[in-house]
Design an enzyme around this catalytic site. Structure first.
Site, PDB file in Angstrom:
ATOM      1  N   CYS A 121     -56.347  38.694  -1.802  1.00 36.51           N
ATOM      2  CA  CYS A 121     -57.115  38.399  -3.013  1.00 36.51           C
ATOM      3  C   CYS A 121     -56.609  37.097  -3.627  1.00 36.51           C
ATOM      4  O   CYS A 121     -55.589  36.555  -3.236  1.00 36.51           O
ATOM      5  CB  CYS A 121     -56.920  39.515  -4.025  1.00 36.51           C
ATOM      6  SG  CYS A 121     -57.282  41.146  -3.363  1.00 36.51           S
TER       7      CYS A 121
ATOM      8  N   ARG B 101     -60.067  33.241  -0.680  1.00 37.10           N
ATOM      9  CA  ARG B 101     -59.053  34.248  -0.374  1.00 37.10           C
ATOM     10  C   ARG B 101     -59.643  35.656  -0.369  1.00 37.10           C
ATOM     11  O   ARG B 101     -59.007  36.622   0.077  1.00 37.10           O
ATOM     12  CB  ARG B 101     -57.914  34.182  -1.385  1.00 37.10           C
ATOM     13  CG  ARG B 101     -57.193  32.854  -1.467  1.00 37.10           C
ATOM     14  CD  ARG B 101     -56.141  32.847  -2.555  1.00 37.10           C
ATOM     15  NE  ARG B 101     -55.138  33.844  -2.268  1.00 37.10           N
ATOM     16  CZ  ARG B 101     -54.035  33.614  -1.557  1.00 37.10           C
ATOM     17  NH1 ARG B 101     -53.805  32.413  -1.073  1.00 37.10           N
ATOM     18  NH2 ARG B 101     -53.156  34.558  -1.318  1.00 37.10           N
TER      19      ARG B 101
ATOM     20  N   TRP C 161     -60.502  40.948  -2.146  1.00 38.60           N
ATOM     21  CA  TRP C 161     -60.849  41.331  -0.777  1.00 38.60           C
ATOM     22  C   TRP C 161     -60.400  42.779  -0.672  1.00 38.60           C
ATOM     23  O   TRP C 161     -59.202  43.076  -0.720  1.00 38.60           O
ATOM     24  CB  TRP C 161     -60.134  40.467   0.249  1.00 38.60           C
ATOM     25  CG  TRP C 161     -60.525  40.798   1.655  1.00 38.60           C
ATOM     26  CD1 TRP C 161     -61.726  40.563   2.262  1.00 38.60           C
ATOM     27  CD2 TRP C 161     -59.705  41.442   2.651  1.00 38.60           C
ATOM     28  NE1 TRP C 161     -61.707  41.006   3.561  1.00 38.60           N
ATOM     29  CE2 TRP C 161     -60.476  41.550   3.822  1.00 38.60           C
ATOM     30  CE3 TRP C 161     -58.412  41.926   2.667  1.00 38.60           C
ATOM     31  CZ2 TRP C 161     -59.998  42.132   5.001  1.00 38.60           C
ATOM     32  CZ3 TRP C 161     -57.915  42.500   3.826  1.00 38.60           C
ATOM     33  CH2 TRP C 161     -58.719  42.600   4.979  1.00 38.60           C
TER      34      TRP C 161
ATOM     35  N   ASN D  79     -52.387  41.278  -6.157  1.00 38.19           N
ATOM     36  CA  ASN D  79     -52.688  40.930  -4.764  1.00 38.19           C
ATOM     37  C   ASN D  79     -51.598  41.571  -3.926  1.00 38.19           C
ATOM     38  O   ASN D  79     -50.417  41.347  -4.146  1.00 38.19           O
ATOM     39  CB  ASN D  79     -52.696  39.409  -4.569  1.00 38.19           C
ATOM     40  CG  ASN D  79     -52.915  39.055  -3.090  1.00 38.19           C
ATOM     41  OD1 ASN D  79     -53.548  39.814  -2.361  1.00 38.19           O
ATOM     42  ND2 ASN D  79     -52.366  37.926  -2.656  1.00 38.19           N
ATOM     43  N   GLY D  80     -52.024  42.383  -2.953  1.00 37.37           N
ATOM     44  CA  GLY D  80     -51.034  43.019  -2.075  1.00 37.37           C
ATOM     45  C   GLY D  80     -51.429  44.459  -1.814  1.00 37.37           C
ATOM     46  O   GLY D  80     -52.570  44.854  -2.037  1.00 37.37           O
TER      47      GLY D  80
ATOM     48  N   GLU E 101     -60.635  31.086  21.626  1.00 38.15           N
ATOM     49  CA  GLU E 101     -60.802  30.554  20.265  1.00 38.15           C
ATOM     50  C   GLU E 101     -62.285  30.346  19.967  1.00 38.15           C
ATOM     51  O   GLU E 101     -62.760  30.628  18.868  1.00 38.15           O
ATOM     52  CB  GLU E 101     -60.030  29.260  20.121  1.00 38.15           C
ATOM     53  CG  GLU E 101     -60.237  28.509  18.812  1.00 38.15           C
ATOM     54  CD  GLU E 101     -59.945  29.325  17.565  1.00 38.15           C
ATOM     55  OE1 GLU E 101     -59.364  30.416  17.664  1.00 38.15           O
ATOM     56  OE2 GLU E 101     -60.368  28.899  16.478  1.00 38.15           O
TER      57      GLU E 101
ATOM     58  N   LYS F  57     -64.422  31.999  16.780  1.00 34.45           N
ATOM     59  CA  LYS F  57     -65.161  31.153  15.833  1.00 34.45           C
ATOM     60  C   LYS F  57     -66.609  31.593  15.719  1.00 34.45           C
ATOM     61  O   LYS F  57     -67.150  31.742  14.623  1.00 34.45           O
ATOM     62  CB  LYS F  57     -65.106  29.678  16.291  1.00 34.45           C
ATOM     63  CG  LYS F  57     -63.811  28.980  16.054  1.00 34.45           C
ATOM     64  CD  LYS F  57     -63.677  28.372  14.676  1.00 34.45           C
ATOM     65  CE  LYS F  57     -62.696  29.050  13.761  1.00 34.45           C
ATOM     66  NZ  LYS F  57     -61.540  29.691  14.191  1.00 34.45           N
TER      67      LYS F  57
ATOM     68  N   GLU G 275     -66.897  35.126  13.998  1.00 36.41           N
ATOM     69  CA  GLU G 275     -66.483  35.300  12.601  1.00 36.41           C
ATOM     70  C   GLU G 275     -67.395  34.572  11.617  1.00 36.41           C
ATOM     71  O   GLU G 275     -67.438  34.952  10.451  1.00 36.41           O
ATOM     72  CB  GLU G 275     -65.036  34.887  12.400  1.00 36.41           C
ATOM     73  CG  GLU G 275     -64.745  33.411  12.520  1.00 36.41           C
ATOM     74  CD  GLU G 275     -63.290  33.096  12.176  1.00 36.41           C
ATOM     75  OE1 GLU G 275     -62.695  33.760  11.316  1.00 36.41           O
ATOM     76  OE2 GLU G 275     -62.753  32.171  12.795  1.00 36.41           O
TER      77      GLU G 275
ATOM     78  N   HIS H 265     -65.983  40.963  38.137  1.00 39.09           N
ATOM     79  CA  HIS H 265     -65.338  42.283  38.280  1.00 39.09           C
ATOM     80  C   HIS H 265     -65.838  43.253  37.213  1.00 39.09           C
ATOM     81  O   HIS H 265     -65.092  44.094  36.734  1.00 39.09           O
ATOM     82  CB  HIS H 265     -63.818  42.113  38.193  1.00 39.09           C
ATOM     83  CG  HIS H 265     -63.281  41.276  39.306  1.00 39.09           C
ATOM     84  ND1 HIS H 265     -63.117  41.745  40.590  1.00 39.09           N
ATOM     85  CD2 HIS H 265     -62.942  39.957  39.352  1.00 39.09           C
ATOM     86  CE1 HIS H 265     -62.670  40.774  41.372  1.00 39.09           C
ATOM     87  NE2 HIS H 265     -62.553  39.680  40.645  1.00 39.09           N
TER      88      HIS H 265
ATOM     89  N   LYS I   1     -59.275  34.375   3.764  1.00 42.83           N
ATOM     90  CA  LYS I   1     -58.620  33.246   4.407  1.00 42.83           C
ATOM     91  C   LYS I   1     -57.269  33.595   4.995  1.00 42.83           C
ATOM     92  O   LYS I   1     -56.903  33.128   6.053  1.00 42.83           O
ATOM     93  CB  LYS I   1     -58.451  32.093   3.409  1.00 42.83           C
ATOM     94  CG  LYS I   1     -57.838  30.843   4.024  1.00 42.83           C
ATOM     95  CD  LYS I   1     -58.643  30.319   5.190  1.00 42.83           C
ATOM     96  CE  LYS I   1     -57.988  29.124   5.860  1.00 42.83           C
ATOM     97  NZ  LYS I   1     -58.680  28.748   7.101  1.00 42.83           N
TER      98      LYS I   1
END
Ligand code: AGP
Length: 604
Positions: A2, A27, A74, A98-99, A477, A481, A484, A500, A599
């Site tokens: 957050c 965030r 968040w 936050n946490g 990567e 990208k 997300e 396979h 983030k």
């Protein structure tokens, strides 16, 4: 994670807090809220949705209060609801957090809070406890409660009967603070502070801050005053603004050449890598016989590029581990292992805990971090800061390429120190590394060609990235990208492995982006491409070929400049970032703030 901010000063707090939350919104953006303290009363406004919703809620009201706290969430504990939004108020106490408080359920039972708590959050329990212990001494109440808490927290607290003051305390979760003529500010990170001052300090853990309009007092839990270590921001406020780009992500993609220059050039002397300014002495590399790389997400993918390079060039074994897995696998490392930790934010909790585990096993930890003074940086034995500037888009781009460039510098230094590379070889390598910003600039000229691919991918439910060796690592990567920020399900696959099983998913028009930049396996990848083309795939080929005349190989060809195989990552990275960016933009999505994400993940 957050975003939190607190302000107390000589100007109205509402706009300061809302503007700060707009800077911190990357965030987390499930809900937002503000609490203002004025004339012995607390005005609290909060709701689900982005900060813009909160702004609308508050703009009609006259809120002259000069002391307040704000939060953008968040969701961790409890759904995305108005009730679960912060700030949380209990009696005389209002706070933001936050946490994660791991033992909040036990505390509800132990202190009989069942009838007090109205939300599903751990944060409200903290407010209730502080209110329960609070009589007339805020420090005593705060100390009593934080001793009960297990987990990470960054708390800003106001008391209804203590006008003009904000109290704060942290453990693990980040907080920085500053003061100026307008007042005192505390926030999760610098993006919300820089409008006030370029000087700041990282809030020391388990110290109580008292913010007033005249400044900030810092005391340890024994009440002893502490003078914080003042740092200076090494970027300006425009770095944290869009600068005319539609999204931060596009701006940050185009900032990559300078970000790499700023990270690499200061570490080159007489054509060779030089970490003396970073305090990283050669002994760190002399004593290691193997390397462990630990990170999450994109940072881990940057570490995987480093693995490719170190093993191929230096024949030194490198393991790359997902931080959240590394923590629980009793890793086989010791004092002969150099552990390299990568993190843009320097606050990713899984990576931080993995770092501590590596140190406990005797391994020296060298971290590659983009945020100065962050927790991971402070906990590491050595730090190589990347100088990408603030990365606001949730999807990491410039932080990734500067992490890769840092891994290239480390590889060269390691090879030199161990006499595996001669000075001549090292200088040639560094010359090529110094050219990578130009490679990226050259590749960016192809952006419009890349943009056209997005129109094909945006309609696809699934997409595949395939490659071999370094190209397979880049595919990982690329897939992240695309997933997300465009929500297209993408999978990276070693090109040789597709047949396979997974090739069963390749049907008419399924997009397959094939990377073929590695000359030693080029022919193999081309035959893998023919296999998917034969099954109707829409193939985008990324290679150094001047032209591709055989339409049985691909539907679209993206050419990268002619490069040594080990340097193609800097070109392919940009192409893959742009494919994801343009696909998300074509779908009309919020590229910078994709759903469900934040983030930096400061919760486990
Ligand atoms: C990258 O696009 C993602 N946002 C995510 O994977 C990120 O790289 C990961 O969470 C690690 O973050 P860090 O670099 O701040 O530790």
């Amino acid at each position: 994670m957050c975003g939190i901010i607190g302000f107390t000063g000589v100007i109205p707090a509402k706009d300061v807090i809302i503007n700060g939350l707009e800077q911190l919104e990357y965030r987390g953006y499930d809900s937002a809220g503000v609490a203002l303290l004025s004339d012995g009363d607390i005005i609290l406004r909060k709701r689900t949705g982005k900060v813009a919703e909160l702004k609308k809620l508050c703009e009609a009201e006259d809120m002259p209060a000069t002391c307040g706290i704000g939060h953008t969430r968040w969701a961790t504990h409890g759904g995305v609801t108005d009730t679960n939004a912060h700030p949380h108020r209990c009696g005389k106490v209002v706070l933001i957090h936050n946490g994660i408080i791991e033992n909040y359920r036990e505390l509800i039972v132990e202190y009989g809070l069942q009838d007090t708590i109205v939300s599903e959050t751990d944060s409200e329990v903290v407010a209730a406890l502080i209110d329960k212990f609070y009589e007339d001494d805020p420090y005593k109440a705060i100390k009593q409660v934080v001793k009960l808490l297990s987990g990470a927290f960054a708390l800003c607290i106001m008391f209804q009967d203590i006008p003009g003051k904000i109290f704060a305390i942290r453990n693990v979760s980040p907080m920085v603070a500053t003061s100026c003529e307008k007042g005192s500010v505390i926030a999760s990170d610098l993006t919300a502070l820089i409008a006030f001052s370029k000087e700041y300090f990282v809030v020391p853990e388990y110290h109580i801050l008292t913010l007033s309009k005249d400044g900030i007092d810092v005391t340890d839990l024994k009440g002893k005053e502490v003078k914080p270590n003042i740092l200076t921001v090494n970027w300006d406020i425009t770095s944290a603004q869009k600068g005319g780009y539609p999204f931060f992500m596009l701006k940050e993609i185009y900032e990559q050449p300078d970000a790499i220059r700023n990270t690499v050039v200061p570490r080159i002397s007489e054509g060779l890598p030089d970490f003396s300014e970073d305090g990283v002495d050669d002994a760190v590399f002399e004593n290691c016989t193997n390397v462990m790389v630990v990170a999450c997400g994109t940072a881990m993918h940057a570490g995987m590029v480093g693995k490719q390079l170190i093993e191929r060039k230096l024949r030194i074994p490198v393991n790359v581990e997902i931080a959240s897995e590394f923590r629980y696998k009793d890793p086989i490392i010791d004092e002969h292992t150099l552990t390299i930790v990568l993190s843009q934010s320097g606050e990713t909790i899984d990576t931080l805990e993995a770092l501590k585990l590596a140190k406990s096993k005797g391994s020296k930890v060298l971290s590659i971090v983009n945020v100065k003074g962050s927790t991971i940086a402070r906990e590491s034995d050595y730090v190589l800061y990347t100088h990408a500037g603030p990365e606001i888009a949730v999807a990491s781009t410039k932080a990734y390429t500067v992490q890769v460039s840092a891994m290239y510098l480390i590889t060269c230094k390691l090879g030199l120190v161990k006499n595996i590379l001669s000075k001549k070889e090292a200088k040639e390598f560094i010359t090529k590394l110094m050219n990578t910003p130009n490679v990226i600039e050259e590749t960016l000229k192809n952006a419009n060609n890349i943009k056209r691919i997005a129109n094909h991918i945006k309609l696809a439910p699934d997409a595949f990235y395939i490659g071999r060796g370094l190209d397979y690592v880049m595919s990982l990567e690329a897939a992240l990208k695309l997933k997300e920020i465009s929500y297209v399900h993408a999978e990276a696959y070693a090109a040789g492995e597709l047949k396979h099983g997974t090739i069963a998913l390749i049907t008419e028009n399924v997009p397959v982006i094939a990377l073929a930049t590695q000359e030693d396996v080029y022919a193999k990848v081309i035959s893998n491409i023919r296999e998917v083309k034969a099954r109707g795939a829409y193939v985008v080929l990324i290679s150094m070929d001047e032209e591709v005349h055989d339409d049985k190989i691909c539907d679209k060809h993206i050419r990268i400049p002619k490069l040594d195989a080990e340097f193609t990552a800097f070109a392919t990275a940009v192409i893959l970032q742009l494919i994801a960016y343009y696909t998300s933009e074509a779908k009309g999505l919020d590229v910078d703030k994709p759903r469900n994400l934040a983030k930096s993940v400061t919760v486990e």
